[in-house]
Design a protein around this motif. Structure first.
Motif, mmCIF file in Angstrom:
data_model
loop_
_atom_site.group_PDB
_atom_site.id
_atom_site.type_symbol
_atom_site.label_atom_id
_atom_site.label_comp_id
_atom_site.label_asym_id
_atom_site.label_seq_id
_atom_site.Cartn_x
_atom_site.Cartn_y
_atom_site.Cartn_z
ATOM 1 N N LEU A 114 41.803 45.949 41.994
ATOM 2 C CA LEU A 114 42.265 45.392 41.203
ATOM 3 C C LEU A 114 41.995 43.953 39.732
ATOM 4 N N THR A 115 43.021 43.913 39.250
ATOM 5 C CA THR A 115 42.781 42.577 38.203
ATOM 6 C C THR A 115 44.050 42.045 38.988
ATOM 7 N N ALA A 116 43.958 40.840 38.644
ATOM 8 C CA ALA A 116 44.526 39.843 39.150
ATOM 9 C C ALA A 116 46.306 40.233 39.004
ATOM 10 N N ALA A 117 46.335 40.766 37.398
ATOM 11 C CA ALA A 117 47.367 41.464 37.125
ATOM 12 C C ALA A 117 48.040 42.104 37.647
ATOM 13 N N GLN A 118 46.742 43.092 38.107
ATOM 14 C CA GLN A 118 47.029 44.495 39.109
ATOM 15 C C GLN A 118 48.142 44.271 40.049
ATOM 16 N N ALA A 134 42.825 45.910 46.631
ATOM 17 C CA ALA A 134 42.866 44.012 46.134
ATOM 18 C C ALA A 134 41.361 43.105 46.312
ATOM 19 N N ASN A 171 39.000 44.375 47.865
ATOM 20 C CA ASN A 171 37.444 45.104 46.890
ATOM 21 C C ASN A 171 37.068 45.733 48.190
#
Length: 104
Positions: free
Chosen positions: A7-11, A27, A29
């Motif tokens: 997940l990206t930081a925004a996700q 998150a 990984n």
């Protein structure tokens, strides 16, 4: 077996207050098998809360572990400072409406 993309930081910031274990694995990984093995061994890096058969983590713990707490706080503050929709807000040092207390 395919591994989901991390997940990206925004996700991560958009996750619910109590994300599922699978969301936490994404998150962080890590894969599902490793994640559940760490939980069962008591070595998962974040406190895990069990609800029946479901495992959840606290979003605040996840954000802190990933070093994203400041990122999310800055996003929230900048979003609160901007009013793109033209919605009325309380302005600093704005006069407040006071009821007329004089009797007639």
């Amino acid at each position: 077996m395919t591994t989901a993309a991390p997940l990206t930081a925004a996700q991560v910031a958009a996750l619910p207050a109590m994300p599922s274990a699978l969301q936490a694995f994404s998150a962080l990984n890590i894969g599902e098998t490793l994640g559940y093995d760490l939980i069962k061994a008591g070595e998962f890096p974040i406190e895990v809360v069990k609800f029946g058969r479901a495992y959840r983590v606290r979003k605040t713990d996840l954000l802190s572990f990933l070093g994203l707490a400041e990122f999310v706080a800055a996003e929230v503050q900048s979003a609160a400072a901007t009013t793109d929709d033209g919605a009325p807000g309380v302005q600093p040092k704005a006069p407040s409406e006071q009821p007329d207390t004089t009797s007639k």
